[in-house]
Enzyme design. Structure first.
Site, PDB file in Angstrom:
ATOM      1  N   PRO A 165       0.789  -1.237   0.000  1.00 20.85           N
ATOM      2  CG  PRO A 165       0.127  -0.865   2.219  1.00 20.85           C
ATOM      3  CD  PRO A 165       0.846  -1.864   1.343  1.00 20.85           C
ATOM      4  N   GLY A 166       2.148   1.174  -0.093  1.00 15.92           N
ATOM      5  CA  GLY A 166       2.967   2.358  -0.271  1.00 15.92           C
ATOM      6  C   GLY A 166       3.875   2.724   0.873  1.00 15.92           C
ATOM      7  N   GLY A 167       3.897   1.923   1.924  1.00 10.87           N
ATOM      8  CA  GLY A 167       4.729   2.266   3.071  1.00 10.87           C
ATOM      9  C   GLY A 167       6.207   2.340   2.745  1.00 10.87           C
ATOM     10  CE  LYS A 168       8.647  -3.527   2.946  1.00 17.03           C
ATOM     11  NZ  LYS A 168       7.222  -3.796   3.260  1.00 17.03           N
ATOM     12  CG  ASP A 226       7.669  -5.860   0.231  1.00 18.64           C
ATOM     13  OD1 ASP A 226       8.286  -6.691   0.927  1.00 18.64           O
ATOM     14  OD2 ASP A 226       6.596  -5.349   0.572  1.00 18.64           O
ATOM     15  CB  CYS A 279       5.949  -9.961   5.269  1.00 17.99           C
ATOM     16  SG  CYS A 279       4.497 -10.170   4.224  1.00 17.99           S
TER      17      CYS A 279
END
Length: 325
Positions: A165-168, A226, A279
């Site tokens: 969702p864009g965190g990294k 990812d 993950c």
């Protein structure tokens, strides 16, 4: 709200353990609704500070009327079993039942973490710790460590292949890098747009298949893959996932992960870096992919590690390579 959330998440996570506590005092089958009530009561008795009488009474009151006598009798017996020693004093048939995971998940995590597997799985039976970045985005510490592993510098061109969702992606952009975020799902790409706008880190976002990326060769200084994975390192956040993920998933996903890495390698400029993260905690998706990734000639490994889940972070596998200058 917090208490209800704990009951729903906790009862779902500890379903196998709860069924064991209940099954010793119940003969014959019950309806799904009655089974849910018994699990809910068993969870409160074994894993919360709710007084036994309150847990039993409240659960009986919420059970279907025709089954209230059964629920009351069974839960009172479960409470008696737990009266001295709690869940720790139960004679569990095996570790998978005690920890409330499918057998294959315990075996897979054990293959990667060895003697540390039970502690990691116990940590994922507890609620996640919230961590907030300096820019206000809520992101687990393990994901923040992946951002640091990429090492994006101001002025560098960086691609996040599976960005939602864009965190990294926003984490790398916050450091001054020029980040392009891609995802194969239009809806999930929209999440990246929304998060980037909310954080004040505007970046180009596109819908693109990471196995056939629409970019020129050697277009980026750094590429992060990812990848989609079985998610065994984030099971605390997805309480039902341990019961839905199939044992065949890691091998199937490893094929996709290798294809993503093979395509991503094409996009890295000479001297640039490629980072792979998942993950999860399976050998197939960790070392198995890193050892067989089709990067082609001219690559050297620069790091590889497993982040074991604990009370502060999720579980992840990270591997990095550098392309020969």
């Amino acid at each position: 709200r917090r208490f209800v959330t704990e009951l729903v998440y906790g009862t779902t996570r500890m379903r196998r353990a709860g069924d064991h506590l209940v099954s010793r005092h119940r003969q014959g089958g019950v309806t799904p609704r009655v089974a849910a009530a018994l699990r809910l009561g068993a969870y409160q008795l074994a894993h919360t500070d709710v007084p036994a009488h309150a847990a039993v009474d409240a659960t009986v009151g919420a059970a279907p009327k025709p089954a209230r006598g059964l629920v009351n009798a069974v839960l009172r017996r479960v409470a008696a079993d737990l009266e001295h020693g709690g869940a720790e004093g139960v004679d569990w048939p095996d570790e998978a039942t005690r920890l409330s995971y499918p057998d294959w998940v315990l075996a897979a995590v054990g293959e990667v973490l060895g003697a540390g597997a039970p502690a990691a799985l116990e940590a994922m039976n507890r609620p996640a710790t919230t961590h907030v970045r300096a820019d206000g985005y809520v992101q687990d510490l393990a994901s923040q460590e992946v951002v640091a592993e990429v090492g994006a510098r101001p002025g560098e061109r960086v691609l996040d292949v599976c960005a939602a969702p864009g965190g990294k992606a926003t984490g790398m952009a916050a450091g001054g890098a020029t980040v392009v975020a891609a995802d194969s799902s239009p809806a999930r790409a929209g999440l990246v747009v929304a998060n980037a706008a909310a954080l004040g880190h505007p970046l180009p976002v596109l819908v693109a298949d990471g196995t056939a990326a629409p970019f020129a060769d050697a277009a980026f200084d750094r590429v992060l893959v990812d990848a989609p994975c079985s998610g065994l390192g984030v099971l605390r956040r997805r309480p039902d996932a341990r019961w839905r993920i199939e044992a065949t998933a890691p091998a199937r996903l490893a094929d996709l992960q290798r294809r993503l890495l093979g395509e991503a390698a094409r996009l890295v400029a000479p001297g640039g870096h490629l980072v792979y993260s998942v993950c999860t905690l399976t050998r197939e998706e960790g070392d198995g992919v890193a050892d067989t990734a089709p990067l082609g000639p001219g690559w050297g490994p620069t790091g590889r590690r497993v982040i074991a889940p604990d009370d502060q972070r999720d579980g992840m596998f990270v591997a990095t390579w550098q392309r020969t200058p």
